[in-house]
Write an enzyme that holds these catalytic residues in place. Structure first.
Site, PDB file in Angstrom:
ATOM      1  N   ARG B 581       0.849  -1.187   0.000  1.00 51.38           N
ATOM      2  CA  ARG B 581       0.000   0.000   0.000  1.00 51.38           C
ATOM      3  C   ARG B 581       0.887   1.240   0.000  1.00 51.38           C
ATOM      4  NH1 ARG B 581      -4.368   1.571   4.654  1.00 51.38           N
ATOM      5  NH2 ARG B 581      -5.372   3.275   3.520  1.00 51.38           N
ATOM      6  N   LEU B 583       1.421   4.786   1.063  1.00 52.36           N
ATOM      7  CA  LEU B 583       0.805   5.503   2.176  1.00 52.36           C
ATOM      8  C   LEU B 583       0.678   7.001   1.914  1.00 52.36           C
ATOM      9  CD1 LEU B 583       2.616   3.632   5.093  1.00 52.36           C
ATOM     10  CD2 LEU B 583       0.447   3.069   3.964  1.00 52.36           C
ATOM     11  N   PRO B 585       1.069   9.287  -1.673  1.00 52.21           N
ATOM     12  CA  PRO B 585       1.491   9.290  -3.077  1.00 52.21           C
ATOM     13  C   PRO B 585       2.479  10.407  -3.424  1.00 52.21           C
ATOM     14  CG  PRO B 585      -0.848   9.852  -2.858  1.00 52.21           C
ATOM     15  CD  PRO B 585      -0.374   9.422  -1.509  1.00 52.21           C
ATOM     16  N   GLU B 658      14.346   2.293  -2.233  1.00 54.89           N
ATOM     17  CA  GLU B 658      15.478   1.785  -3.003  1.00 54.89           C
ATOM     18  C   GLU B 658      15.095   1.140  -4.332  1.00 54.89           C
ATOM     19  OE1 GLU B 658      18.672   0.381  -0.059  1.00 54.89           O
ATOM     20  OE2 GLU B 658      16.852   0.384   1.139  1.00 54.89           O
TER      21      GLU B 658
END
Ligand code: FES
Ligand code: FES
Lengths: 198, 695
Positions: B581, B583, B585, B658
């Site tokens: 999900r 959290l 955008p 990453e």
């Protein structure tokens, strides 16, 4: 701050006292800097850069030291309206100059510079370390384009036209390339700069 | 009413401080009477310090002290030997610190450092990294605790029997993190109170406190470490680095607060680097593209100070369904600086090699590279056999191909002297999680305050943790404040391995849930001091999952190769990620895009090299080590798919810091091959190499 308001104990507002062996103090001079509208009379060791004068003597730590060698742009401020790498200028050479740092663009929520607002709206930063330099550099770049200064990205026909240069995304990228951002916020920075020039 | 705050676009909590210059970083603190320190780096590639003559330095005006291996305070133990600075005369590599000048001003400190005369007894050195180095050995483990060697079935026999084979070698040069903020620390030693306060540029003030307490023989409660704002890290501030030890030494020695900001050129030798990796990848497949064999053999270097093994063969254990495989690492210890973490250690160079080899296989088979990957999608994790908690690589590839217009861009084009082509690569990054603690307070005025010693290195941690808290408390976001970046707060894991939000968020979630439960049982107004609840996720987050948990992604690149100048430029870059999900955008997009920018650097401009004679990195500053600039970076698109995964943490999130770098270099390299018909197997794709291969 040389008027005694410097909160730190006085090593002569930046002048170095003589060494223990009686070595002579390094040469220092009186310098007047007008920073963000306020005049400061300083006595500065000739080795002090404009960046260290701002950060260490006037405690304006917004301008950052990313390299101290003119390679990153984190120290960019405006001197007499032009963007400069303040780490490459000795403060004594700036006597009488009118300096604007990020703190002078806008320092409270109510009086933010349109670019500062655009950076917030676009999330044009992450760690924020390059941000003061990006902001000052963008102010300078916008002024240069408005004054008709061409860049490598400027088309050939625009070169003969003395009028303002339109800041396309290409133009912004080219003109802002002296300001590194290791967080890679470049696309959003370009958007933010174009938001205020559109 | 339920306030939806998790998953919504929220601006950075500390944004106003960052755009006005008010945010204070470690080197911005100027306590009264602060002195400045400047380190002296060894100028021989290996040997011993025989004498340090500080007389000239000490005679300079404003100089307070020169610390040397002979007079520096003795340190207590540390896990990391690179922190044992000025403890003996040994010089394990060029750039190792051999003295420290402390003075009233930065100018005086720098002058003093250059006036220190160090004499050495030089010893022979070896910095020559190569795959057939006689000193190369197979370590027990690679970074991250991964076994160095894994083997399934009989990969050699499977390769020999394969209908189609590729056997290719790739090279990734040493890379430098170069966060924009060079490492800095400001240390204050309160002699009377016996308390040490340090402002440090670190990804985790907790580990810094633990290390300093041990090194300086102090109980941890006598040490405070603050990392409020950090100017990037990307791994090289993950654990304490020598600068903070030197700053504290200087403060204790002089009795003055001391600031030490590392000169940019010193960073490559003392804060870690991505070690160079040499890869041999062999793939065997049936003519329909089904993989039958995979070997990924990595050789890398480490220092003689500490073993660090870049785990670049590890992604081959996760990516594709292959019955017979070998993934293995060898390392050679040289007289070089100690390597360490750099954004996606292991995955970034490893997936460059593996995803380039997959592209070569697609070429050899005449199968579309997206399709080839889809055909080799495993049902369970190939190495462990564990089920994936969620895996949507195929969806990322399909959606990315759609958004990018992949199908219509598969014919290479020529525009005058410029060749244009497109490439794709997959990405993966593990879900890492560490136990943390947090505390939530309901204040009498109806507001909430959450405390957790998380570190915001630019990720937006403060912001997303406030969202997690507001969501768990069922209150509007503006009712919540979050404090991070201070060892006085409940202890939490460091900002690394893309583990921050999952680890800290879990503790914040649990503390807020506990607080909600406490409040639910109450009637009437809160007591004057409010109510509090704490959480410790040692029992939950610390547990080993029965699932294989990874984020996945797909990168698409459109590149232009100038056949006259040899310049490669990225015209478009698009990534689609499946990372649980999302959290927030706004901050998530910045992380994905930012990592893709770093991937552009890895592909096109960034490389360092160890000078064989002098033993140091030849490209040690930002004029010679070329990180991407504005003009190198096109508009970059990052998208994600909705992924619901119940096996992660209460938020359902995977790490996102990453994975954006992981597939970027391979996608660009593959696009180069598509454009030119030639393949370059060494990064970066600089004009000299490009012109060579096009000649
Ligand atoms: S600090 Fe001045 S350009 Fe980098
Ligand atoms: S925002 Fe971190 S370097 Fe630009």
């Amino acid at each position: 701050m040389a008027d005694g308001s410097d909160p730190r104990p006085d090593p002569g507002a930046g002048a170095v006292p003589p060494g223990p062996g009686g070595a002579a103090a390094p040469p220092a001079s009186r310098v007047t800097l007008k920073v963000n509208g306020t005049e400061h009379d300083l006595r500065l060791d000739h080795r002090v850069t404009l960046l260290d004068a701002l950060r260490g003597h006037l405690l304006l730590t917004g301008a950052k030291k990313g390299c101290d060698h003119g390679q990153c742009g984190a120290c960019t401020v405006l001197a007499d309206g032009r963007r400069v790498n303040s780490c490459l200028l000795l403060a004594v050479t700036q006597d009488g100059a009118d300096i604007t740092t990020v703190e002078g663009l806008g320092s409270t929520a109510g009086d933010l510079h349109p670019l500062q607002r655009a950076f917030l709206e676009r999330d044009a930063f992450q760690c924020g370390f390059c941000t003061p330099g990006q902001l000052c550099s963008a102010v300078g770049a916008i002024a240069e384009a408005a004054a008709g200064h061409p860049s490598h990205a400027t088309g050939a026909d625009a070169l003969t036209d003395p009028g303002p240069v339109t800041l396309t995304a290409e133009e912004v990228r080219e003109r802002m390339s002296g300001n590194l951002c290791r967080c890679g916020a470049y696309p959003r920075i370009v958007d933010a700069v174009r938001d205020v020039t559109a | 009413m339920r306030h939806v705050v998790l998953g919504t676009a929220v601006g950075r909590a500390e944004g106003p401080e960052k755009v006005t210059g008010a945010a204070r970083y470690a080197g911005d603190h100027a306590p009264a009477g602060c002195a400045h320190a400047w380190p002296v780096a060894a100028t021989v590639p290996r040997g011993r310090v025989t004498a340090v003559d500080a007389a000239a330095a000490l005679a300079l005006p404003g100089v307070l002290a020169v610390l040397t291996p002979h007079n520096a305070p003795r340190l207590g133990p540390s896990d990391d030997p690179t922190l044992q600075v000025l403890q003996d005369a040994g010089v394990p590599h060029r750039g190792w610190y051999v003295a420290l000048a402390v003075a009233e001003t930065p100018e005086a400190a720098r002058a003093a450092a250059s006036a220190v005369v160090v004499t050495y007894e030089a010893a022979g050195h070896d910095v020559g990294f190569r795959a057939d180095h006689p000193g190369a050995y197979t370590p027990e483990e690679a970074n991250g605790g991964h076994p160095a060697h894994r083997e399934h079935g009989d990969p050699d026999a499977a390769l020999a029997a394969a209908a189609v084979r590729v056997d290719c070698s790739y090279a990734v040069a040493p890379l430098h993190n170069h966060p924009m903020e060079p490492h800095a620390a400001t240390a204050l030693w309160d002699e009377a109170g016996g308390h040490l306060t340090v402002y440090d540029s670190s990804q985790g003030s907790g580990p810094v406190r633990a290390a300093l307490a041990s090194l300086f023989g102090l109980p941890e409660d006598r040490v405070t470490v603050v990392s409020e704002h950090v100017g990037g890290g990307f791994g090289c501030k993950g654990t304490p680095r020598p600068h903070v030890v030197l700053a504290v030494m200087a403060a204790r020695h002089t009795g003055r607060p001391v600031t030490l900001a590392l000169p940019r050129r010193h960073l490559p030798a003392v804060v870690g680097h991505r070690a160079p990796t040499l890869h041999r990848v062999r793939l065997g497949a049936r003519s329909d593209g089904t993989l039958t064999a995979l070997t990924h053999e990595v050789t890398t270097h480490t220092s003689r100070v500490r073993e660090f093994v870049e785990q670049a063969a590890v992604p081959g254990r996760v990516m594709y369904a292959v019955p017979d495989s070998r993934t293995t690492h060898r390392v050679v210890a040289l007289d070089v600086p100690t390597p360490s973490w750099m954004r996606a250690p292991g995955e970034a160079p490893g997936m460059y090699a593996l995803e380039s080899a997959m592209d070569e296989l697609a070429d050899a088979l005449g199968i579309d590279p997206v399709e080839l990957r889809v055909r080799n999608e495993p049902a369970t994790e190939p190495d462990s056999g564990r089920p994936f908690s969620s895996r949507h690589l195929v969806e990322c590839l399909r959606e990315g191909a759609d958004r990018f217009g992949w199908a219509s861009l598969r014919t290479p084009r020529r525009e005058g002297t410029v060749l244009c082509g497109t490439g794709v690569a997959a990405a993966t990054y593990p879900v890492l999680i560490s136990p943390s603690t947090a505390r939530a307070h309901a204040l009498a005025d109806g507001r909430f305050h959450v405390e957790v010693n998380a570190t915001d290195i630019g990720t937006g941690a403060r912001t997303v943790l406030a969202q997690v808290a507001a969501d768990a408390l069922g209150v509007p976001l503006d009712a919540v404040t979050v404090a991070v970046g201070h060892t006085g707060l409940p202890s939490a894991s460091l900002a690394g391995g893309s583990s921050g939000t999952g680890s800290w968020g879990w503790a914040v979630h649990d503390a807020c849930a506990a607080l909600t439960a406490r409040m639910a049982g109450r009637h009437g107004p809160l007591p004057g001091g409010g109510l509090s609840a704490s959480a410790d996720t040692a029992g939950s987050a610390g547990q080993k999952s029965p699932y294989s948990r990874h984020a996945f992604g797909a990168h698409f690149a459109d590149v232009r190769v100038d056949t006259v100048t040899g310049e490669v430029r990225v015209a478009r870059l698009l990534g689609v990620f499946a990372a649980g999900r999302i959290l927030n955008p706004v901050t998530a997009r910045s992380q994905f895009v930012g990592a893709m920018v770093m991937g552009v650097g890895m592909a096109l401009t960034e490389h360092s090299s160890v000078d064989p004679v002098h033993g140091d990195f030849a490209e040690s500053d930002l004029a010679s080590y070329h990180v991407p600039v504005h003009a190198d970076v096109p508009d970059i698109e990052a998208h994600w798919i909705d992924e619901h995964d119940k096996h992660l943490n209460p938020m359902g999130s995977k790490g996102i810091g990453e994975i954006g770098i992981v597939g970027t270099a391979a996608a660009i390299g593959n696009a180069f091959r598509h454009a030119t018909g030639r393949r370059l197997r060494s990064l970066p794709l600089t004009p000299d190499r490009v012109l060579d291969v096009l000649a």
